[in-house]
Design an enzyme around this catalytic site. Structure first.
Site, PDB file in Angstrom:
ATOM      1  N   ASP A 141     154.871 -21.586 -19.285  1.00 57.50           N
ATOM      2  CA  ASP A 141     155.254 -22.298 -20.503  1.00 57.50           C
ATOM      3  C   ASP A 141     154.435 -23.566 -20.724  1.00 57.50           C
ATOM      4  O   ASP A 141     153.873 -23.778 -21.800  1.00 57.50           O
ATOM      5  CB  ASP A 141     156.749 -22.619 -20.471  1.00 57.50           C
ATOM      6  CG  ASP A 141     157.291 -22.994 -21.834  1.00 57.50           C
ATOM      7  OD1 ASP A 141     157.064 -24.145 -22.267  1.00 57.50           O
ATOM      8  OD2 ASP A 141     157.932 -22.150 -22.480  1.00 57.50           O
ATOM      9  N   ILE A 169     158.302 -21.874 -25.367  1.00 57.57           N
ATOM     10  CA  ILE A 169     157.426 -20.704 -25.492  1.00 57.57           C
ATOM     11  C   ILE A 169     158.049 -19.512 -24.780  1.00 57.57           C
ATOM     12  O   ILE A 169     158.054 -18.396 -25.309  1.00 57.57           O
ATOM     13  CB  ILE A 169     156.006 -21.024 -24.990  1.00 57.57           C
ATOM     14  CG1 ILE A 169     155.345 -21.992 -25.984  1.00 57.57           C
ATOM     15  CG2 ILE A 169     155.185 -19.754 -24.815  1.00 57.57           C
ATOM     16  CD1 ILE A 169     153.954 -22.412 -25.655  1.00 57.57           C
ATOM     17  N   ASP A 170     158.600 -19.716 -23.594  1.00 60.35           N
ATOM     18  CA  ASP A 170     159.263 -18.620 -22.885  1.00 60.35           C
ATOM     19  C   ASP A 170     160.461 -18.105 -23.678  1.00 60.35           C
ATOM     20  O   ASP A 170     160.683 -16.896 -23.768  1.00 60.35           O
ATOM     21  CB  ASP A 170     159.726 -19.075 -21.497  1.00 60.35           C
ATOM     22  CG  ASP A 170     158.587 -19.159 -20.497  1.00 60.35           C
ATOM     23  OD1 ASP A 170     157.575 -18.463 -20.681  1.00 60.35           O
ATOM     24  OD2 ASP A 170     158.712 -19.931 -19.530  1.00 60.35           O
ATOM     25  N   ALA A 171     161.240 -19.016 -24.253  1.00 58.82           N
ATOM     26  CA  ALA A 171     162.417 -18.599 -25.029  1.00 58.82           C
ATOM     27  C   ALA A 171     162.001 -17.826 -26.274  1.00 58.82           C
ATOM     28  O   ALA A 171     162.583 -16.785 -26.601  1.00 58.82           O
ATOM     29  CB  ALA A 171     163.260 -19.814 -25.408  1.00 58.82           C
TER      30      ALA A 171
END
Length: 197
Positions: A141, A169-171
Protein backbone atom coordinates in the site's frame (compact mmCIF):
# COMPACT_ATOMS: atom_id res chain seq x y z
CA UNK A 1 -30.92 -14.86 7.37
CA UNK A 2 -28.54 -16.36 4.78
CA UNK A 3 -26.49 -13.93 2.70
CA UNK A 4 -26.66 -13.56 -1.06
CA UNK A 5 -23.54 -15.74 -1.43
CA UNK A 6 -24.83 -18.52 0.81
CA UNK A 7 -23.64 -21.82 -0.68
CA UNK A 8 -20.58 -20.29 -2.38
CA UNK A 9 -17.29 -21.76 -1.18
CA UNK A 10 -14.13 -19.64 -1.19
CA UNK A 11 -10.55 -20.83 -0.75
CA UNK A 12 -8.46 -17.83 0.31
CA UNK A 13 -4.68 -18.00 -0.08
CA UNK A 14 -4.26 -14.48 1.20
CA UNK A 15 -2.08 -12.33 3.43
CA UNK A 16 -1.50 -8.68 4.37
CA UNK A 17 -4.59 -6.59 3.46
CA UNK A 18 -6.05 -6.60 -0.08
CA UNK A 19 -6.59 -10.38 -0.34
CA UNK A 20 -7.93 -10.88 3.19
CA UNK A 21 -10.23 -7.87 2.85
CA UNK A 22 -11.72 -9.26 -0.37
CA UNK A 23 -12.27 -12.67 1.26
CA UNK A 24 -13.78 -10.93 4.28
CA UNK A 25 -16.27 -9.03 2.10
CA UNK A 26 -17.31 -12.28 0.40
CA UNK A 27 -17.81 -13.79 3.86
CA UNK A 28 -19.88 -10.76 4.86
CA UNK A 29 -22.13 -11.57 1.89
CA UNK A 30 -22.62 -15.13 3.15
CA UNK A 31 -19.89 -17.12 1.39
CA UNK A 32 -18.15 -19.94 3.27
CA UNK A 33 -14.52 -18.74 3.34
CA UNK A 34 -11.55 -20.90 4.32
CA UNK A 35 -8.28 -19.01 4.71
CA UNK A 36 -5.16 -21.12 4.15
CA UNK A 37 -2.13 -20.11 6.19
CA UNK A 38 1.40 -21.50 6.16
CA UNK A 39 2.72 -23.05 9.41
CA UNK A 40 4.55 -19.81 10.16
CA UNK A 41 1.12 -18.11 9.83
CA UNK A 42 0.02 -14.82 8.31
CA UNK A 43 2.54 -12.14 9.30
CA UNK A 44 -0.26 -9.81 10.39
CA UNK A 45 -1.71 -12.31 12.85
CA UNK A 46 0.82 -11.31 15.51
CA UNK A 47 2.93 -8.51 14.00
CA UNK A 48 0.89 -5.38 14.73
CA UNK A 49 0.15 -5.39 18.44
CA UNK A 50 1.50 -4.04 21.68
CA UNK A 51 2.77 -7.06 23.64
CA UNK A 52 2.50 -5.08 26.90
CA UNK A 53 -1.20 -4.34 26.40
CA UNK A 54 -2.59 -6.86 23.89
CA UNK A 55 -2.31 -10.59 24.36
CA UNK A 56 -2.88 -12.92 21.44
CA UNK A 57 -3.96 -11.95 17.95
CA UNK A 58 -3.38 -8.52 16.45
CA UNK A 59 -6.45 -6.29 16.09
CA UNK A 60 -5.23 -5.55 12.55
CA UNK A 61 -5.50 -9.24 11.65
CA UNK A 62 -8.98 -9.44 13.17
CA UNK A 63 -10.07 -6.33 11.26
CA UNK A 64 -9.04 -7.84 7.91
CA UNK A 65 -10.02 -11.50 8.36
CA UNK A 66 -13.57 -11.47 9.71
CA UNK A 67 -15.93 -14.29 8.62
CA UNK A 68 -13.10 -16.63 7.63
CA UNK A 69 -12.23 -20.02 9.01
CA UNK A 70 -8.47 -20.59 9.03
CA UNK A 71 -6.46 -23.73 8.43
CA UNK A 72 -2.71 -24.05 8.73
CA UNK A 73 -1.09 -26.14 5.98
CA UNK A 74 2.48 -26.62 4.77
CA UNK A 75 1.83 -26.47 1.03
CA UNK A 76 5.45 -27.36 0.29
CA UNK A 77 4.89 -30.83 1.78
CA UNK A 78 3.14 -33.48 -0.33
CA UNK A 79 0.46 -34.15 2.29
CA UNK A 80 -0.24 -30.44 2.72
CA UNK A 81 -0.45 -29.89 -1.02
CA UNK A 82 -2.99 -32.71 -1.27
CA UNK A 83 -5.13 -31.05 1.43
CA UNK A 84 -5.22 -27.71 -0.40
CA UNK A 85 -5.82 -29.40 -3.77
CA UNK A 86 -8.93 -31.06 -2.27
CA UNK A 87 -10.02 -27.70 -0.89
CA UNK A 88 -9.49 -26.04 -4.29
CA UNK A 89 -11.40 -28.81 -6.08
CA UNK A 90 -14.48 -27.96 -4.02
CA UNK A 91 -14.18 -24.16 -4.15
CA UNK A 92 -16.36 -21.95 -6.29
CA UNK A 93 -13.85 -19.13 -5.87
CA UNK A 94 -10.11 -19.15 -5.18
CA UNK A 95 -8.45 -15.88 -4.14
CA UNK A 96 -4.70 -15.41 -3.94
CA UNK A 97 -2.50 -12.36 -3.51
CA UNK A 98 1.00 -13.80 -3.65
CA UNK A 99 3.79 -12.81 -6.00
CA UNK A 100 2.94 -13.65 -9.63
CA UNK A 101 3.83 -17.27 -10.35
CA UNK A 102 4.06 -18.36 -6.69
CA UNK A 103 0.83 -20.38 -6.76
CA UNK A 104 1.75 -21.98 -10.10
CA UNK A 105 5.11 -23.07 -8.68
CA UNK A 106 3.17 -24.93 -5.98
CA UNK A 107 0.95 -26.58 -8.60
CA UNK A 108 -1.99 -24.33 -7.64
CA UNK A 109 -2.01 -21.86 -10.54
CA UNK A 110 -5.16 -21.14 -12.51
CA UNK A 111 -4.62 -23.96 -15.03
CA UNK A 112 -3.89 -26.43 -12.21
CA UNK A 113 -7.03 -25.51 -10.29
CA UNK A 114 -9.12 -25.35 -13.47
CA UNK A 115 -8.12 -28.98 -14.11
CA UNK A 116 -9.58 -29.82 -10.68
CA UNK A 117 -12.74 -27.70 -11.07
CA UNK A 118 -13.45 -26.47 -14.58
CA UNK A 119 -15.83 -23.66 -13.58
CA UNK A 120 -13.70 -22.15 -10.81
CA UNK A 121 -13.47 -18.38 -10.43
CA UNK A 122 -9.77 -17.74 -9.77
CA UNK A 123 -8.84 -14.23 -8.61
CA UNK A 124 -5.18 -13.19 -8.50
CA UNK A 125 -4.20 -9.89 -6.94
CA UNK A 126 -0.78 -8.34 -7.46
CA UNK A 127 0.51 -4.78 -7.61
CA UNK A 128 1.40 -4.70 -11.31
CA UNK A 129 -0.40 -7.67 -12.86
CA UNK A 130 0.60 -11.24 -13.67
CA UNK A 131 2.86 -10.40 -16.61
CA UNK A 132 4.62 -7.38 -18.04
CA UNK A 133 7.66 -5.37 -17.00
CA UNK A 134 6.54 -4.59 -13.44
CA UNK A 135 5.24 -8.02 -12.46
CA UNK A 136 8.14 -8.78 -10.07
CA UNK A 137 8.35 -5.37 -8.43
CA UNK A 138 7.37 -5.22 -4.76
CA UNK A 139 3.85 -4.03 -4.15
CA UNK A 140 2.46 -2.74 -0.88
CA UNK A 141 0.00 0.00 0.00
CA UNK A 142 2.60 2.63 1.02
CA UNK A 143 4.78 1.90 -2.02
CA UNK A 144 1.80 2.28 -4.32
CA UNK A 145 0.74 5.50 -2.59
CA UNK A 146 4.22 6.83 -3.42
CA UNK A 147 4.35 5.50 -7.01
CA UNK A 148 0.89 6.79 -7.89
CA UNK A 149 1.45 10.23 -6.37
CA UNK A 150 -1.27 9.80 -3.76
CA UNK A 151 1.20 10.48 -0.93
CA UNK A 152 2.15 13.72 -2.68
CA UNK A 153 -1.45 14.93 -2.51
CA UNK A 154 -1.60 14.83 1.28
CA UNK A 155 0.25 16.94 3.80
CA UNK A 156 1.49 20.48 3.23
CA UNK A 157 2.40 21.73 -0.23
CA UNK A 158 5.85 22.85 0.93
CA UNK A 159 6.69 19.61 2.75
CA UNK A 160 7.49 16.02 1.86
CA UNK A 161 4.86 13.56 0.64
CA UNK A 162 2.82 12.08 3.48
CA UNK A 163 1.02 8.75 3.01
CA UNK A 164 -2.65 8.47 3.82
CA UNK A 165 -3.02 7.00 7.31
CA UNK A 166 -5.24 4.09 6.27
CA UNK A 167 -4.55 1.31 3.74
CA UNK A 168 -6.71 2.97 1.09
CA UNK A 169 -5.16 1.31 -1.96
CA UNK A 170 -5.51 -2.18 -0.47
CA UNK A 171 -9.11 -1.46 0.53
CA UNK A 172 -9.97 -0.06 -2.89
CA UNK A 173 -8.28 -3.04 -4.56
CA UNK A 174 -10.25 -5.50 -2.43
CA UNK A 175 -13.53 -3.91 -3.48
CA UNK A 176 -12.63 -4.23 -7.16
CA UNK A 177 -11.63 -7.86 -6.53
CA UNK A 178 -15.10 -8.50 -5.09
CA UNK A 179 -16.81 -6.71 -7.99
CA UNK A 180 -14.84 -8.88 -10.43
CA UNK A 181 -15.66 -12.06 -8.50
CA UNK A 182 -19.37 -11.23 -8.30
CA UNK A 183 -19.41 -10.46 -12.03
CA UNK A 184 -17.61 -13.74 -12.79
CA UNK A 185 -20.08 -15.67 -10.63
CA UNK A 186 -22.97 -14.06 -12.54
CA UNK A 187 -21.25 -14.96 -15.83
CA UNK A 188 -20.83 -18.53 -14.58
CA UNK A 189 -24.53 -18.70 -13.67
CA UNK A 190 -25.39 -17.66 -17.24
CA UNK A 191 -22.80 -19.71 -19.17
CA UNK A 192 -21.38 -22.39 -16.86
CA UNK A 193 -17.89 -21.01 -17.45
CA UNK A 194 -15.35 -20.03 -14.83
CA UNK A 195 -12.52 -17.60 -15.42
CA UNK A 196 -9.26 -16.13 -14.17
CA UNK A 197 -9.50 -12.58 -12.88
Amino acid sequence: MPGVLSGIRVAAFTHFAAGPLAAQLLGDLGADVVKVEAPWRDLNRYAIRDPEKLQGISPYFLATNRNQRCIMVDMKAAAGLEVVRRLASRADVLIENHKPGAMARLGLGYQDVKALKSDVIYCSCSAYGQDGPGRDLPGQDLLLQARTGLAGLTGRGDGPPIPVGAYVIDAYTSMFMVVGILSALRHRDATGQGQWI
